[in-house]
Design a protein around this motif. Structure first.
Motif, PDB file in Angstrom:
ATOM      1  N   TRP A 188       0.712  -1.275  -0.169  1.00  0.00           N
ATOM      2  CA  TRP A 188      -0.081  -0.187  -0.053  1.00  0.00           C
ATOM      3  C   TRP A 188       0.828   1.246  -0.006  1.00  0.00           C
ATOM      4  CZ3 TRP A 188      -4.294   2.178  -1.142  1.00  0.00           C
ATOM      5  CH2 TRP A 188      -4.440   3.433  -0.609  1.00  0.00           C
ATOM      6  N   SER A 189       0.510   2.166  -0.776  1.00  0.00           N
ATOM      7  CA  SER A 189       1.042   3.245  -0.740  1.00  0.00           C
ATOM      8  C   SER A 189      -0.062   4.593  -0.606  1.00  0.00           C
ATOM      9  CB  SER A 189       1.749   3.818  -2.196  1.00  0.00           C
ATOM     10  OG  SER A 189       2.499   5.047  -2.256  1.00  0.00           O
ATOM     11  N   PRO A 190       0.552   5.550   0.385  1.00  0.00           N
ATOM     12  CA  PRO A 190      -0.292   6.804   0.699  1.00  0.00           C
ATOM     13  C   PRO A 190      -0.392   7.437  -0.650  1.00  0.00           C
ATOM     14  CG  PRO A 190       1.004   6.399   2.527  1.00  0.00           C
ATOM     15  CD  PRO A 190       1.884   5.209   1.375  1.00  0.00           C
ATOM     16  N   SER A 191       0.380   7.422  -1.555  1.00  0.00           N
ATOM     17  CA  SER A 191       0.136   8.362  -2.499  1.00  0.00           C
ATOM     18  C   SER A 191      -0.726   8.013  -3.719  1.00  0.00           C
ATOM     19  CB  SER A 191       1.427   8.416  -3.360  1.00  0.00           C
ATOM     20  OG  SER A 191       1.946   7.140  -4.245  1.00  0.00           O
ATOM     21  N   LEU A 192      -1.558   6.863  -3.365  1.00  0.00           N
ATOM     22  CA  LEU A 192      -2.603   6.509  -4.290  1.00  0.00           C
ATOM     23  C   LEU A 192      -3.894   7.212  -4.293  1.00  0.00           C
ATOM     24  CD1 LEU A 192      -2.576   2.436  -4.286  1.00  0.00           C
ATOM     25  CD2 LEU A 192      -1.946   4.080  -6.098  1.00  0.00           C
ATOM     26  N   SER A 193      -4.313   7.707  -5.217  1.00  0.00           N
ATOM     27  CA  SER A 193      -5.527   8.685  -4.984  1.00  0.00           C
ATOM     28  C   SER A 193      -6.867   7.735  -5.235  1.00  0.00           C
ATOM     29  CB  SER A 193      -5.341   9.423  -6.089  1.00  0.00           C
ATOM     30  OG  SER A 193      -5.610   8.893  -7.516  1.00  0.00           O
ATOM     31  N   LEU A 194      -8.003   8.243  -4.648  1.00  0.00           N
ATOM     32  CA  LEU A 194      -9.288   7.673  -5.356  1.00  0.00           C
ATOM     33  C   LEU A 194      -9.505   7.062  -6.398  1.00  0.00           C
ATOM     34  CD1 LEU A 194     -11.901   6.799  -3.816  1.00  0.00           C
ATOM     35  CD2 LEU A 194     -12.783   8.885  -4.418  1.00  0.00           C
ATOM     36  N   GLU A 195      -8.992   7.748  -7.260  1.00  0.00           N
ATOM     37  CA  GLU A 195      -9.162   7.491  -8.755  1.00  0.00           C
ATOM     38  C   GLU A 195      -8.259   6.112  -8.966  1.00  0.00           C
ATOM     39  OE1 GLU A 195      -7.709   9.665 -13.016  1.00  0.00           O
ATOM     40  OE2 GLU A 195      -7.633  10.875 -11.032  1.00  0.00           O
ATOM     41  N   LYS A 196      -7.215   6.274  -8.534  1.00  0.00           N
ATOM     42  CA  LYS A 196      -6.269   5.067  -8.892  1.00  0.00           C
ATOM     43  C   LYS A 196      -6.824   3.748  -8.033  1.00  0.00           C
ATOM     44  CE  LYS A 196      -3.486   7.360 -11.320  1.00  0.00           C
ATOM     45  NZ  LYS A 196      -4.357   7.919 -12.296  1.00  0.00           N
ATOM     46  N   ASP A 197      -7.420   4.230  -7.029  1.00  0.00           N
ATOM     47  CA  ASP A 197      -7.915   2.985  -6.158  1.00  0.00           C
ATOM     48  C   ASP A 197      -9.138   2.246  -6.889  1.00  0.00           C
ATOM     49  OD1 ASP A 197      -8.345   1.170  -3.871  1.00  0.00           O
ATOM     50  OD2 ASP A 197      -9.602   2.566  -3.094  1.00  0.00           O
ATOM     51  N   VAL A 198      -9.925   3.106  -7.297  1.00  0.00           N
ATOM     52  CA  VAL A 198     -11.279   2.363  -8.112  1.00  0.00           C
ATOM     53  C   VAL A 198     -10.687   1.976  -9.551  1.00  0.00           C
ATOM     54  CG1 VAL A 198     -13.142   3.366  -9.775  1.00  0.00           C
ATOM     55  CG2 VAL A 198     -12.688   4.405  -7.437  1.00  0.00           C
ATOM     56  N   LEU A 199      -9.629   2.491 -10.247  1.00  0.00           N
ATOM     57  CA  LEU A 199      -9.019   1.758 -11.297  1.00  0.00           C
ATOM     58  C   LEU A 199      -8.427   0.381 -10.804  1.00  0.00           C
ATOM     59  CD1 LEU A 199      -8.490   1.520 -14.114  1.00  0.00           C
ATOM     60  CD2 LEU A 199      -6.414   2.736 -13.795  1.00  0.00           C
ATOM     61  N   ASN A 200      -7.748   0.290  -9.737  1.00  0.00           N
ATOM     62  CA  ASN A 200      -7.267  -0.978  -9.321  1.00  0.00           C
ATOM     63  C   ASN A 200      -8.270  -2.034  -9.023  1.00  0.00           C
ATOM     64  OD1 ASN A 200      -4.638  -0.155  -9.465  1.00  0.00           O
ATOM     65  ND2 ASN A 200      -4.305   0.418  -7.580  1.00  0.00           N
ATOM     66  N   MET A 201      -9.392  -1.418  -8.508  1.00  0.00           N
ATOM     67  CA  MET A 201     -10.430  -2.599  -8.226  1.00  0.00           C
ATOM     68  C   MET A 201     -11.080  -2.970  -9.452  1.00  0.00           C
ATOM     69  SD  MET A 201     -11.956  -4.146  -6.010  1.00  0.00           S
ATOM     70  CE  MET A 201     -13.342  -5.090  -5.888  1.00  0.00           C
ATOM     71  N   ILE A 202     -11.189  -1.966 -10.473  1.00  0.00           N
ATOM     72  CA  ILE A 202     -11.744  -2.438 -11.584  1.00  0.00           C
ATOM     73  C   ILE A 202     -10.962  -3.415 -12.534  1.00  0.00           C
ATOM     74  CG2 ILE A 202     -12.529  -1.831 -13.922  1.00  0.00           C
ATOM     75  CD1 ILE A 202     -13.285   0.848 -12.775  1.00  0.00           C
ATOM     76  N   GLU A 203      -9.850  -3.341 -12.209  1.00  0.00           N
ATOM     77  CA  GLU A 203      -8.788  -4.144 -12.779  1.00  0.00           C
ATOM     78  C   GLU A 203      -8.803  -5.549 -12.111  1.00  0.00           C
ATOM     79  OE1 GLU A 203      -3.803  -4.824 -12.989  1.00  0.00           O
ATOM     80  OE2 GLU A 203      -4.610  -3.493 -11.690  1.00  0.00           O
ATOM     81  N   ALA A 204      -8.859  -5.562 -10.835  1.00  0.00           N
ATOM     82  CA  ALA A 204      -9.046  -6.842  -9.999  1.00  0.00           C
ATOM     83  C   ALA A 204     -10.518  -7.333 -10.592  1.00  0.00           C
ATOM     84  CB  ALA A 204      -9.143  -6.464  -8.339  1.00  0.00           C
ATOM     85  N   ILE A 205     -11.332  -6.647 -10.758  1.00  0.00           N
ATOM     86  CA  ILE A 205     -12.529  -7.319 -11.143  1.00  0.00           C
ATOM     87  C   ILE A 205     -12.336  -8.124 -12.555  1.00  0.00           C
ATOM     88  CG2 ILE A 205     -15.014  -7.030 -11.852  1.00  0.00           C
ATOM     89  CD1 ILE A 205     -15.206  -4.767  -9.630  1.00  0.00           C
TER      90      ILE A 205
END
Length: 171
Positions: A147-164
């Motif tokens: 986990w990196s504190p530099s991740l924004s909400l936008e990147k977090d949502v994109l990471n979840m879409i990638e995981a899906i």
């Protein structure tokens, strides 16, 4: 109460009350993150912004530290059997429709961004092999490891879409 409802599928409902400074700090931080994401979207939907075909993605804030991600996938497989009447062709097409609908809840900890958000599968309806529960587990495990504190909400949502998307064909 702030209620912004634009075409970009992010709804914000934030109640800021001055009785708890840590909660109000988290609420302000969440509002800033969501406003930044909305600015980047620039009136586009999330699925168009990330250029994801055949999906509809909405993000809704239900509490100051909880978001709901709705992921809907629709795909019609078009087949035309030439020697079959139109009625039978239509009946065959009705069985070739693929859909998947999942609702994920993301809980943002009070010391975010220093601790990662936690993703939970709330509901799923699908007629294809798609292990949505594994997507939430994959996302949480990824954040526990790196986990990196530099991740924004936008990147977090994109990471979840990638995981899906990665768990689409896992039985």
């Amino acid at each position: 109460m702030i209620n912004n409802n634009n075409n970009n599928n992010i709804n914000i409902n934030i109640n800021i009350n001055g009785n708890n400074n840590s909660n109000s700090r988290v609420e302000r931080r969440m509002k800033i993150m969501i406003d930044h994401f909305k600015t980047n979207l620039n009136e586009m939907s999330i699925d168009k912004y990330f250029q994801i075909p055949d999906t509809k993605i909405t993000l809704t804030q239900i509490k100051f530290n909880e978001l709901i991600l709705k992921y809907k996938y629709d795909n019609y497989i078009l087949v035309n059997i030439h020697n079959l009447p139109i009625d039978l062709n239509m009946k065959c097409l009705s069985y070739l429709y693929e859909y998947s609908f999942a609702i994920y809840k993301v809980k943002i900890p009070e010391d975010y961004p220093f601790k990662p958000p936690f993703w939970i599968l709330e509901n799923v309806k699908t007629n294809i092999k798609w292990n949505h529960l594994f997507a939430a587990h994959f996302q949480n495990h990824r954040y526990m490891m790196s986990w990196s504190p530099s991740l924004s909400l936008e990147k977090d949502v994109l990471n979840m879409i990638e995981a899906i998307d990665k768990t689409k064909n896992i039985p």
